[in-house]
Enzyme design. Structure first.
Site, PDB file in Angstrom:
ATOM      1  N   VAL A  14      -6.535  15.624 -17.885  1.00 29.33           N
ATOM      2  CA  VAL A  14      -5.958  16.897 -18.109  1.00 29.33           C
ATOM      3  C   VAL A  14      -6.021  17.555 -19.339  1.00 29.33           C
ATOM      4  O   VAL A  14      -5.314  18.410 -19.467  1.00 29.33           O
ATOM      5  CB  VAL A  14      -4.415  16.297 -17.545  1.00 29.33           C
ATOM      6  CG1 VAL A  14      -4.424  16.061 -16.150  1.00 29.33           C
ATOM      7  CG2 VAL A  14      -4.058  15.636 -18.554  1.00 29.33           C
ATOM      8  N   ASP A  15      -7.192  16.888 -20.024  1.00 30.07           N
ATOM      9  CA  ASP A  15      -7.398  17.565 -21.147  1.00 30.07           C
ATOM     10  C   ASP A  15      -8.367  18.829 -21.217  1.00 30.07           C
ATOM     11  O   ASP A  15      -8.881  18.778 -19.795  1.00 30.07           O
ATOM     12  CB  ASP A  15      -7.793  16.827 -22.268  1.00 30.07           C
ATOM     13  CG  ASP A  15      -9.099  16.009 -22.083  1.00 30.07           C
ATOM     14  OD1 ASP A  15      -9.379  14.884 -22.109  1.00 30.07           O
ATOM     15  OD2 ASP A  15     -10.168  16.744 -21.805  1.00 30.07           O
ATOM     16  N   CYS A  30       6.482  26.753 -12.654  1.00 29.55           N
ATOM     17  CA  CYS A  30       7.944  26.413 -12.252  1.00 29.55           C
ATOM     18  C   CYS A  30       8.020  25.266 -11.381  1.00 29.55           C
ATOM     19  O   CYS A  30       7.052  25.059 -10.188  1.00 29.55           O
ATOM     20  CB  CYS A  30       8.632  27.518 -11.388  1.00 29.55           C
ATOM     21  SG  CYS A  30      10.227  27.161 -10.850  1.00 29.55           S
ATOM     22  N   GLY A  83     -16.562   6.420 -18.002  1.00 33.91           N
ATOM     23  CA  GLY A  83     -15.061   6.259 -18.484  1.00 33.91           C
ATOM     24  C   GLY A  83     -14.006   6.358 -17.392  1.00 33.91           C
ATOM     25  O   GLY A  83     -12.947   6.735 -17.694  1.00 33.91           O
ATOM     26  N   HIS A 122      -6.627  16.185 -11.161  1.00 36.29           N
ATOM     27  CA  HIS A 122      -5.360  15.892 -11.456  1.00 36.29           C
ATOM     28  C   HIS A 122      -4.519  17.005 -12.564  1.00 36.29           C
ATOM     29  O   HIS A 122      -3.830  16.807 -13.042  1.00 36.29           O
ATOM     30  CB  HIS A 122      -5.316  14.491 -12.292  1.00 36.29           C
ATOM     31  CG  HIS A 122      -5.678  13.325 -11.140  1.00 36.29           C
ATOM     32  ND1 HIS A 122      -6.329  12.386 -11.575  1.00 36.29           N
ATOM     33  CD2 HIS A 122      -5.895  13.437  -9.869  1.00 36.29           C
ATOM     34  CE1 HIS A 122      -6.670  11.574 -10.702  1.00 36.29           C
ATOM     35  NE2 HIS A 122      -6.291  12.202  -9.517  1.00 36.29           N
TER      36      HIS A 122
HETATM   37  C1  BV8 Z   1      -1.280  10.603  -3.624  1.00 36.63           C
HETATM   38  C2  BV8 Z   1      -2.336  13.332 -14.243  1.00 36.63           C
HETATM   39  C3  BV8 Z   1      -0.422  11.243  -1.517  1.00 36.63           C
HETATM   40  C4  BV8 Z   1      -0.971  13.011 -14.508  1.00 36.63           C
HETATM   41  C5  BV8 Z   1      -2.963  11.109 -12.626  1.00 36.63           C
HETATM   42  C6  BV8 Z   1      -5.218   4.246  -2.053  1.00 36.63           C
HETATM   43  C7  BV8 Z   1      -5.036   3.011  -2.275  1.00 36.63           C
HETATM   44  C8  BV8 Z   1      -3.853   2.457  -3.250  1.00 36.63           C
HETATM   45  C9  BV8 Z   1      -3.024   3.397  -3.917  1.00 36.63           C
HETATM   46  C10 BV8 Z   1      -3.081   4.523  -3.433  1.00 36.63           C
HETATM   47  C11 BV8 Z   1      -4.129   5.056  -2.370  1.00 36.63           C
HETATM   48  N1  BV8 Z   1      -3.983   6.383  -2.240  1.00 36.63           N
HETATM   49  C12 BV8 Z   1      -2.965   6.826  -2.937  1.00 36.63           C
HETATM   50  C13 BV8 Z   1      -2.321   5.776  -3.925  1.00 36.63           C
HETATM   51  C14 BV8 Z   1      -1.384   6.081  -4.679  1.00 36.63           C
HETATM   52  C15 BV8 Z   1      -1.793   6.544  -6.148  1.00 36.63           C
HETATM   53  C16 BV8 Z   1      -2.895   5.723  -6.650  1.00 36.63           C
HETATM   54  O1  BV8 Z   1      -4.061   5.704  -6.700  1.00 36.63           O
HETATM   55  N2  BV8 Z   1      -2.338   4.400  -7.250  1.00 36.63           N
HETATM   56  C17 BV8 Z   1      -3.115   3.444  -7.961  1.00 36.63           C
HETATM   57  C18 BV8 Z   1      -2.665   3.554  -9.392  1.00 36.63           C
HETATM   58  C19 BV8 Z   1      -3.201   2.177  -7.367  1.00 36.63           C
HETATM   59  N3  BV8 Z   1      -2.397   8.063  -6.020  1.00 36.63           N
HETATM   60  C20 BV8 Z   1      -1.575   8.954  -5.888  1.00 36.63           C
HETATM   61  O2  BV8 Z   1      -0.592   9.031  -6.145  1.00 36.63           O
HETATM   62  C21 BV8 Z   1      -2.294  10.457  -5.759  1.00 36.63           C
HETATM   63  N4  BV8 Z   1      -1.440  11.186  -4.918  1.00 36.63           N
HETATM   64  O3  BV8 Z   1      -1.871   9.637  -3.192  1.00 36.63           O
HETATM   65  O4  BV8 Z   1      -0.634  11.594  -3.030  1.00 36.63           O
HETATM   66  C22 BV8 Z   1      -0.126  12.475  -1.137  1.00 36.63           C
HETATM   67  C23 BV8 Z   1      -0.937  12.976  -0.139  1.00 36.63           C
HETATM   68  C24 BV8 Z   1      -0.914  14.392   0.856  1.00 36.63           C
HETATM   69  C25 BV8 Z   1       0.549  14.853   0.447  1.00 36.63           C
HETATM   70  C26 BV8 Z   1       1.500  14.241  -0.471  1.00 36.63           C
HETATM   71  C27 BV8 Z   1       1.169  13.060  -1.048  1.00 36.63           C
HETATM   72  C28 BV8 Z   1      -2.397  11.182  -7.099  1.00 36.63           C
HETATM   73  C29 BV8 Z   1      -2.854  10.479  -8.097  1.00 36.63           C
HETATM   74  C30 BV8 Z   1      -3.149  11.105  -9.526  1.00 36.63           C
HETATM   75  C31 BV8 Z   1      -1.878  10.925 -10.538  1.00 36.63           C
HETATM   76  N5  BV8 Z   1      -2.145  11.475 -11.684  1.00 36.63           N
HETATM   77  N6  BV8 Z   1      -3.165  12.121 -13.805  1.00 36.63           N
HETATM   78  C32 BV8 Z   1      -1.146  12.658 -16.037  1.00 36.63           C
HETATM   79  O5  BV8 Z   1      -2.402  12.572 -16.748  1.00 36.63           O
HETATM   80  O6  BV8 Z   1      -0.025  12.323 -16.790  1.00 36.63           O
HETATM   81  S1  BV8 Z   1      -3.796   9.736 -12.810  1.00 36.63           S
HETATM   82  C33 BV8 Z   1      -4.361   9.619 -14.236  1.00 36.63           C
HETATM   83  O7  BV8 Z   1      -4.418   8.086 -14.407  1.00 36.63           O
HETATM   84  C34 BV8 Z   1      -5.801  10.139 -14.575  1.00 36.63           C
HETATM   85  O8  BV8 Z   1      -5.748  11.636 -14.334  1.00 36.63           O
HETATM   86  C35 BV8 Z   1      -6.805   9.138 -14.115  1.00 36.63           C
HETATM   87  O9  BV8 Z   1      -7.068   9.348 -12.801  1.00 36.63           O
HETATM   88  C36 BV8 Z   1      -5.971   7.770 -13.857  1.00 36.63           C
HETATM   89  C37 BV8 Z   1      -6.275   6.889 -15.111  1.00 36.63           C
HETATM   90  O10 BV8 Z   1      -7.744   6.436 -14.666  1.00 36.63           O
HETATM   91  P1  BV8 Z   1      -8.941   6.759 -15.572  1.00 36.63           P
HETATM   92  O11 BV8 Z   1      -9.217   7.992 -15.955  1.00 36.63           O
HETATM   93  O12 BV8 Z   1      -9.934   5.809 -14.926  1.00 36.63           O
HETATM   94  O13 BV8 Z   1      -8.555   5.779 -17.038  1.00 36.63           O
HETATM   95  P2  BV8 Z   1      -7.999   4.325 -17.201  1.00 36.63           P
HETATM   96  O14 BV8 Z   1      -7.174   4.558 -18.398  1.00 36.63           O
HETATM   97  O15 BV8 Z   1      -7.440   3.581 -16.048  1.00 36.63           O
HETATM   98  O16 BV8 Z   1      -9.416   3.511 -17.579  1.00 36.63           O
HETATM   99  C38 BV8 Z   1     -10.135   4.039 -18.654  1.00 36.63           C
HETATM  100  C39 BV8 Z   1     -11.573   3.441 -18.558  1.00 36.63           C
HETATM  101  O17 BV8 Z   1     -12.530   4.140 -19.484  1.00 36.63           O
HETATM  102  C40 BV8 Z   1     -11.581   2.095 -18.666  1.00 36.63           C
HETATM  103  O18 BV8 Z   1     -12.551   1.500 -17.473  1.00 36.63           O
HETATM  104  C41 BV8 Z   1     -12.448   1.832 -19.968  1.00 36.63           C
HETATM  105  O19 BV8 Z   1     -13.051   0.359 -19.694  1.00 36.63           O
HETATM  106  C42 BV8 Z   1     -13.376   2.820 -20.086  1.00 36.63           C
HETATM  107  N7  BV8 Z   1     -13.403   3.379 -21.264  1.00 36.63           N
HETATM  108  C43 BV8 Z   1     -12.750   3.149 -22.672  1.00 36.63           C
HETATM  109  N8  BV8 Z   1     -13.069   3.784 -23.643  1.00 36.63           N
HETATM  110  C44 BV8 Z   1     -14.439   4.246 -23.182  1.00 36.63           C
HETATM  111  C45 BV8 Z   1     -14.476   4.159 -21.979  1.00 36.63           C
HETATM  112  N9  BV8 Z   1     -15.570   4.386 -21.080  1.00 36.63           N
HETATM  113  C46 BV8 Z   1     -16.569   4.957 -21.851  1.00 36.63           C
HETATM  114  N10 BV8 Z   1     -16.576   5.507 -23.258  1.00 36.63           N
HETATM  115  C47 BV8 Z   1     -15.429   4.889 -23.839  1.00 36.63           C
HETATM  116  N11 BV8 Z   1     -15.276   5.241 -25.190  1.00 36.63           N
HETATM  117 ZN    ZN Z   2      10.679  29.524 -10.361  1.00 35.26          ZN
END
Ligand code: BV8
Ligand code: ZN
Length: 258
Positions: free
Chosen positions: A109-110, A133, A197, A125
């Protein structure tokens, strides 16, 4: 400029990149880690340290305590404004410049991809820079964000006076239809997907690399850690994005992008 030492996996990945015609780059929080933007795995700090990011990033949390959640997003927006794109972001922009039609899909989101010169990334995302709103979705102006993380009451919508919310996709909310459709379309027709990442745990975004692999594209993963994407990656580049991606671009086209 002396070229960056190239190990075997980078050479193999460069081969794939050099001959790819339809490329997708898919990024997550790790892409911005070296710019000082905490990943979702990193523990929260300050006022929010006793909260879990996944719990805060929900409509329920915003309804329960709008000032806590709005303050968190304003604090994150401030941190991103102070951050700078890293050599990894610039290498992604270089790949887009080298391979016409490359599609950049991000979960972040950056705005660091844009500031590194990447034209219109698909933000699955949402963005920290598109408040609207919470009732009528009317776009809201951005305010001066507080430097020190604190509770901040969300402003009122100019049209209906309901609380303004951050323009991000919260857990349990649908992704923006057009961006998701374009992302699935790109993943379905690419011959190479580079995933950078991401832990590949949040759906439906995590489906994107799987779709590409299922339809025969080669997958390159850049991540210092193992992830559920390892098995679908033809090449796993185990290192930080800001080092590995410039090395990859240099190995593919001989000009370090960093
Ligand atoms: C929805 C915005 C339904 C907000 C975000 C199927 C199976 C299981 C669960 C679900 C499923 N379907 C849906 C779900 C539920 C849920 C979900 O997936 N839950 C998970 C946790 C189990 N999904 C949802 O709720 C989605 N919506 O399903 O709605 C629906 C459908 C129709 C109508 C109505 C409703 C919405 C999901 C989006 C949520 N919003 N972000 C905010 O930012 O505050 S998600 C947010 O977390 C990020 O955007 C990103 O997607 C996620 C984090 O993941 P990563 O980016 O991968 O980062 P993370 O920290 O996890 O890992 C970092 C990685 O980088 C690591 O691997 C690390 O090793 C590596 N790394 C570290 N340093 C480096 C590096 N790599 C390279 N270089 C480096 N230097
Ligand atoms: Zn409004």
């Amino acid at each position: 400029m002396e070229s960056i030492p190239v190990d075997q996996p980078v050479r193999a990945a460069a081969e794939l990149l050099g001959r790819a015609r339809r490329v997708v780059v898919f990024t997550g929080a790790g892409m911005s880690a070296e710019s000082g933007v905490p990943t979702f795995r990193d523990a929260l700090t300050g006022l929010w340290q006793r909260y879990d990011a996944q719990a805060l990033a929900t409509p329920e949390a915003f309804r329960a305590d709008p000032a806590l959640v709005w303050g968190w997003y304003e604090w994150r927006r401030h941190a991103v404004r102070l951050a700078r794109p890293n050599p990894g972001h610039r290498a992604v922009a270089a790949i887009q410049a080298r391979v016409p039609g490359t599609v950049l899909i991000t979960q972040n989101v950056d705005d660091l991809h844009e500031r590194a010169g990447s034209p219109d990334p698909l933000h699955l995302h949402g963005s920290l820079f598109a408040p609207r709103c919470s009732a009528c979705a009317h776009p809201a102006p951005m305010q001066d964000e507080p430097a020190d993380g604190r509770r901040v009451s969300p402003p009122e919508c100019a049209r209906c006076a309901a609380p303004v919310r951050p323009g991000v996709v919260w857990f349990g909310e649908a992704l923006p239809g057009a961006a998701l459709e374009a992302a699935v379309e790109a993943a379905s027709s690419c011959d190479l997907l580079v995933t950078v990442g991401t832990s590949g745990l949040v759906y439906p975004a995590a489906e994107i690399p799987q779709v590409a692999a299922r339809l025969g594209a080669a997958v390159i993963q850049v991540n210092p850690e193992q992830t559920p994407l390892d098995p679908i990656a033809e090449v796993n580049l185990r290192g930080p994005a800001a080092t590995v991606l410039p090395a990859l671009v240099d190995a593919a086209w001989g000009d370090p992008a960093g």
